[in-house]
Design a protein around this motif. Structure first.
Motif, PDB file in Angstrom:
ATOM      1  N   ASP A   1       2.965   2.635  -5.566  1.00 35.73           N
ATOM      2  CA  ASP A   1       2.917   1.412  -6.542  1.00 35.73           C
ATOM      3  C   ASP A   1       2.303   0.550  -5.766  1.00 35.73           C
ATOM      4  O   ASP A   1       2.815  -0.240  -4.755  1.00 35.73           O
ATOM      5  CB  ASP A   1       4.525   1.466  -6.672  1.00 35.73           C
ATOM      6  N   GLU A   2       1.582  -0.278  -6.293  1.00 39.34           N
ATOM      7  CA  GLU A   2       0.649  -1.573  -5.513  1.00 39.34           C
ATOM      8  C   GLU A   2       1.933  -2.860  -4.811  1.00 39.34           C
ATOM      9  O   GLU A   2       1.648  -3.289  -3.775  1.00 39.34           O
ATOM     10  CB  GLU A   2       0.043  -2.140  -6.623  1.00 39.34           C
ATOM     11  N   ARG A   3       3.122  -3.024  -5.930  1.00 41.56           N
ATOM     12  CA  ARG A   3       3.743  -4.242  -5.881  1.00 41.56           C
ATOM     13  C   ARG A   3       4.865  -3.271  -4.929  1.00 41.56           C
ATOM     14  O   ARG A   3       5.199  -4.387  -4.271  1.00 41.56           O
ATOM     15  CB  ARG A   3       5.061  -4.495  -6.855  1.00 41.56           C
ATOM     16  N   GLY A   4       5.808  -2.880  -4.723  1.00 45.19           N
ATOM     17  CA  GLY A   4       6.041  -1.764  -4.123  1.00 45.19           C
ATOM     18  C   GLY A   4       5.791  -1.439  -2.902  1.00 45.19           C
ATOM     19  O   GLY A   4       6.941  -2.099  -1.663  1.00 45.19           O
TER      20      GLY A   4
ATOM     21  N   TYR B   1      13.320  -2.524  -4.948  1.00 45.01           N
ATOM     22  CA  TYR B   1      11.755  -1.224  -5.777  1.00 45.01           C
ATOM     23  C   TYR B   1      12.534  -0.203  -5.259  1.00 45.01           C
ATOM     24  O   TYR B   1      11.757   1.501  -4.693  1.00 45.01           O
ATOM     25  CB  TYR B   1      10.769  -1.586  -4.461  1.00 45.01           C
TER      26      TYR B   1
ATOM     27  N   PRO C   1       6.069   7.507  -4.483  1.00 46.99           N
ATOM     28  CA  PRO C   1       6.046   7.104  -5.687  1.00 46.99           C
ATOM     29  C   PRO C   1       6.067   4.977  -5.589  1.00 46.99           C
ATOM     30  O   PRO C   1       5.305   4.430  -5.273  1.00 46.99           O
ATOM     31  CB  PRO C   1       7.540   7.508  -6.128  1.00 46.99           C
TER      32      PRO C   1
ATOM     33  N   LEU D   1      12.098   3.442  -6.466  1.00 48.93           N
ATOM     34  CA  LEU D   1      10.173   4.059  -5.998  1.00 48.93           C
ATOM     35  C   LEU D   1      10.909   5.018  -5.216  1.00 48.93           C
ATOM     36  O   LEU D   1       9.950   5.684  -4.648  1.00 48.93           O
ATOM     37  CB  LEU D   1       9.759   3.097  -5.977  1.00 48.93           C
TER      38      LEU D   1
END
Ligand SMILES: O=P(O)(O)OC[C@H]1O[C@H](OP(=O)(O)OP(=O)(O)O)[C@H](O)[C@@H]1O
Ligand SMILES: Nc1ncnc2[nH]cnc12
Length: 182
Positions: A37-40, A11, A33, A14
């Motif tokens: 980001d939920e996954r990041g 990630y 950012p 990001l």
């Protein structure tokens, strides 16, 4: 003490470069950012934590303000408490105080005197390490309380400013970073 990400962090894109902010010639590394980001964000907290799992961390110390954003989920994930290192005048009880150098002038960080005890095993967490002035000031506060420092963990390391060298002059503990910027 040299620990960097063994596998590429998927990630990295990001973290966004903002040229000439806050002043000409500086590239500001914007992590908002990444944490939006939920996954990041979750991958970032997991990766920063993985390294210190099972090492008996009792407290995570993070400095105002971005160190709070990343330090609190890391503490939760490790099953540890979180101790804020704050700018002067923000904490209501007795404090230890540490001055540190900025590019221009000096600033101070404080922690509550009773927030840590000599039994505590601490990691110092922040979003980014640049000159390492903030991380070293935070480490000095932890030392004033008698607690043991196990290591340092950052999302991003501005390697061209040699923060590992600065930390290494005073501490032999592990320094972990997820993304290195040469
Ligand atoms: O290694 P250094 O040269 O000390 O720089 C790194 C520090 O700079 C940033 O915080 P900043 O002081 O900008 O405050 P903020 O978290 O409130 O944005 C960052 O979150 C680190 O704490
Ligand atoms: N280049 C940079 N980007 C974001 N935060 C910082 N803190 C210190 N240097 C920084």
């Amino acid at each position: 003490m040299d620990v960097a990400n063994e596998t590429p962090f998927p990630y990295e894109n990001l973290v966004v470069d903002i040229p000439d902010y806050p002043e000409p010639g500086v590239v500001f590394k914007d992590i908002t950012p990444l944490i939006a980001d939920e996954r990041g964000f979750s991958a970032c907290v997991d990766a920063m934590t993985q390294h210190f799992l099972g090492k008996g961390v009792t407290k995570v110390v993070g400095s105002e303000a971005r160190g709070f954003l990343i330090g609190t989920p890391v503490a939760y994930r490790l099953g540890a408490g979180f101790v804020p290192a704050r700018k002067p005048g923000k904490l209501p009880r007795e404090v230890y105080t540490q001055s540190y150098a900025l590019e221009y002038g000096t600033d101070e960080l404080q922690i509550h005197k009773d927030a840590l005890s000599p039994d505590d095993r601490v990691i110092i967490v922040d979003d980014l390490v640049a000159t390492a002035g903030t991380a070293l000031a935070t480490a000095k506060l932890v030392e004033q309380s008698g607690a043991k420092i196990l290591g340092f963990s950052f999302i991003l390391e501005l390697a061209f400013l040699n923060p590992r060298e600065a930390i290494g002059k005073e501490y032999s503990q592990e320094v972990y970073s997820l993304i290195k910027v040469d």
